[in-house]
Design an enzyme around this catalytic site. Structure first.
Site, short mmCIF file in Angstrom:
data_model
loop_
_atom_site.label_atom_id
_atom_site.label_comp_id
_atom_site.label_asym_id
_atom_site.label_seq_id
_atom_site.Cartn_x
_atom_site.Cartn_y
_atom_site.Cartn_z
N HIS A 65 -27.84 -67.02 10.54
CA HIS A 65 -26.99 -66.12 9.75
C HIS A 65 -26.25 -65.13 10.67
O HIS A 65 -26.27 -63.92 10.44
CB HIS A 65 -27.82 -65.40 8.69
CG HIS A 65 -28.43 -66.35 7.70
ND1 HIS A 65 -27.93 -66.53 6.44
CD2 HIS A 65 -29.47 -67.22 7.82
CE1 HIS A 65 -28.65 -67.45 5.80
NE2 HIS A 65 -29.58 -67.88 6.63
N TYR A 333 -38.16 -64.01 13.17
CA TYR A 333 -37.15 -62.96 13.15
C TYR A 333 -37.29 -62.09 14.41
O TYR A 333 -36.30 -61.67 15.01
CB TYR A 333 -37.29 -62.07 11.92
CG TYR A 333 -36.71 -62.62 10.63
CD1 TYR A 333 -37.08 -63.87 10.14
CD2 TYR A 333 -35.81 -61.87 9.88
CE1 TYR A 333 -36.57 -64.36 8.95
CE2 TYR A 333 -35.29 -62.35 8.68
CZ TYR A 333 -35.68 -63.59 8.23
OH TYR A 333 -35.17 -64.06 7.04
#
Lengths: 361, 178
Positions: A65, A333
């Site tokens: 993303h 992440y």
């Protein structure tokens, strides 16, 4: 174990030498073991992010993303979720948030309308114990239920490094081997992308627990449901690579963009640890409040560009379920965030909007 | 034969408690940054809590160190080995301080508060900033490896004294006798 020279028996020298070598070799081996030297084919956060970033990483950008825009506004709580969770945000009132709309993929300049998945992330109460980071996607479920299977899914979907084409046979074989992906594929077949970030539904996908004052816990999923009472939806310039970003910026000029945060409460027959199974529509829902977006910034200028939207950062009053996909998200992440942070520190302004080194530098 | 006694019971307790804690923390740290397993979430939370405990312990230890006399090394020990011992000891103390501090700072630089065993949160030391995060995150990793290398040398030297030379250096920390 140890006898010094006052001891009557220090053991023969050869035994003591052996003990010395064995002890320090054990320590060295343990260190290598925990560092992952004998991990073999285990899917680690590093291997996951390697796969996501491809062979030419876009320096300084998140590995998944990568392309997005910052938004900001406030959450107006209805107070209706306060009996389920002690989290401050659910008490009646306003909470400022910082958000980000993005598209799937590792390319920070990819065309908006080609992406299969759109996302909405936000953070409230940063740097406090009431901080909540939320990362939502358009699909309501995952195709698979474990990080290993998810890794294989990404491998199957990755374009061939030489032809740059996806292999339909590989993809077919993957989904055939994973019947749990049915709900995801059904959603995908029926999904029609809208003409705006503001008109999509975004899902928590994974389930979480809410904890209330009485110490009771309730498994939930949530979705951001767009308001559809816009006077008119700003036009989408389908020829622009930044079509969705421009459309939202235009929309925000005339009015704020709103989403209701709708929580679905699981009952005993729902498995909160399996993100591939949709919960029945008949489950009780609670409207926690409305996210009101009033402003936007390009991600290079807004704070959201530097934000790690790790969905495991939860306020007191919420906690993570044992969903293996959810629990893998933190390490992945963190790895993506560490890489781009270090690149920003080392290369700073010497990369362009694609995350490639500038020729002049 | 040296007349100085071994380490006091307080010093020994601090040494062995921290040895167990810090080696566990280093091994946990190395594996949890890679692991996608379900225990990773709790592991990170425990790592932060025990990291704060390690910082408290090293401060207590430094105070205790300042207040006590260190046993002498054997007279026959070559100067170069004495120097190596004090350099490594000094390095170990620096690492003991910098590990929890860099960890605390990297959490704050990522905009996160540090919770300690769910009991309280510690104050934020820096504002959220991705470049500070990079600095403290990389320091945390680099110091961890230097720390492990120094622990390796420390254990090797201690066992060499304890098993091969049997000169009382190791028993000073094991039993407090020389």
């Amino acid at each position: 174990m140890t006898k010094d020279k006052h001891g009557s028996d220090g053991g023969s020298l050869i035994v003591r030498k052996f003990l010395l070598v064995a002890s320090i070799a054990s320590f060295a081996t343990a260190t290598l073991y925990f560092a992952g030297a004998f991990n073999g084919d285990t899917v680690t956060a590093q291997r996951f992010v390697d796969l996501q970033q491809g062979d030419k990483p876009h320096l300084g950008f998140r590995r998944a993303h990568a392309k997005g825009m910052c938004v900001s506004g406030h959450f107006e709580s209805t107070g209706e979720l306060a009996s389920y969770s002690t989290a401050a945000i659910f008490a009646q009132g306003h909470t400022e948030f910082l958000g980000r709309f993005s598209i799937a993929g590792n390319n920070p300049t990819a065309p908006d309308l080609k992406a299969p998945v759109r996302s909405f992330a936000f953070v409230v109460n940063p740097a406090t114990s009431q901080e909540w980071r939320v990362a939502m996607n358009t699909p309501p479920v995952m195709a698979v239920a474990t990080p290993d299977a998810f890794f294989q899914q990404l491998q199957a979907l990755s374009p061939d490094p030489i032809t740059k084409q996806r292999d339909p046979e590989k993809i077919k074989a993957f989904f055939k081997a994973h019947p749990e992906s049915k709900a995801f594929n059904d959603w995908k077949a029926a999904y029609v992308p809208t003409n705006s970030f503001a008109a999509e539904r975004y899902h928590s996908i994974n389930a979480f627990y809410l904890h209330n004052e009485q110490g009771e816990k309730q498994a939930v999923r949530w979705q951001a449901v767009p308001h559809d009472d816009y006077r008119e939806l700003a036009e989408l310039d389908k020829t622009s690579a930044d079509a969705l970003q421009k459309q939202l910026a235009q929309q925000l000029k005339s009015q704020s963009v709103k989403f209701d945060l709708l929580f679905t409460l699981a009952n005993n027959s729902d498995d909160e640890n399996n993100p591939t199974i949709p919960w029945p529509m008949t489950r009780k829902t609670v409207n926690a409040g409305t996210l009101v977006i009033t402003d936007w910034r390009p991600q290079a200028q807004g704070k959201c560009g530097e934000q790690n939207f790790d969905p495991l950062v939860l306020p007191a009053g919420m906690s993570a379920t044992a969903d293996p996909i959810l629990r893998a998200r933190g390490a992945a992440y963190a790895q993506s965030y560490r890489r781009r942070a270090t690149e920003k520190l080392l290369y700073g302004q010497s990369t362009n909007s694609q995350g490639e080194p500038n020729v002049s530098n | 034969m040296s007349v100085t006694k071994g380490y006091s019971a307080v010093s020994r307790t601090l040494h062995w408690t921290m040895a167990l804690l810090l080696i566990s923390m280093l091994f946990l740290g190395l594996s949890m940054v890679q692991s996608l397993a379900v225990w990773q979430v709790e592991a990170v939370a425990l790592h932060k809590s025990f990291g704060f405990l390690a910082l408290v312990l090293v401060i207590i230890r430094l105070i205790n160190k300042a207040l006590s006399t260190k046993p002498e090394l054997p007279n026959e020990l070559p100067a170069i080995q004495r120097l190596a011992a004090s350099v490594i000891h000094c390095g170990l103390y620096i690492a003991m301080l910098l590990m929890p501090l860099s960890g605390w700072l990297m959490q704050n630089a990522d905009g996160r508060v540090v919770h300690v065993f769910g009991l309280f949160t510690v104050p934020n030391l820096v504002e959220a900033d991705i470049k500070y995060f990079a600095l403290f995150r990389e320091l945390h990793g680099i110091i961890a490896w230097l720390f492990l290398a120094m622990i390796f040398m420390h254990i090797s030297a201690a066992l060499y004294h304890g098993l091969i030379k049997q000169d009382g250096v190791m028993s000073a920390m094991l039993t407090g006798k020389k």
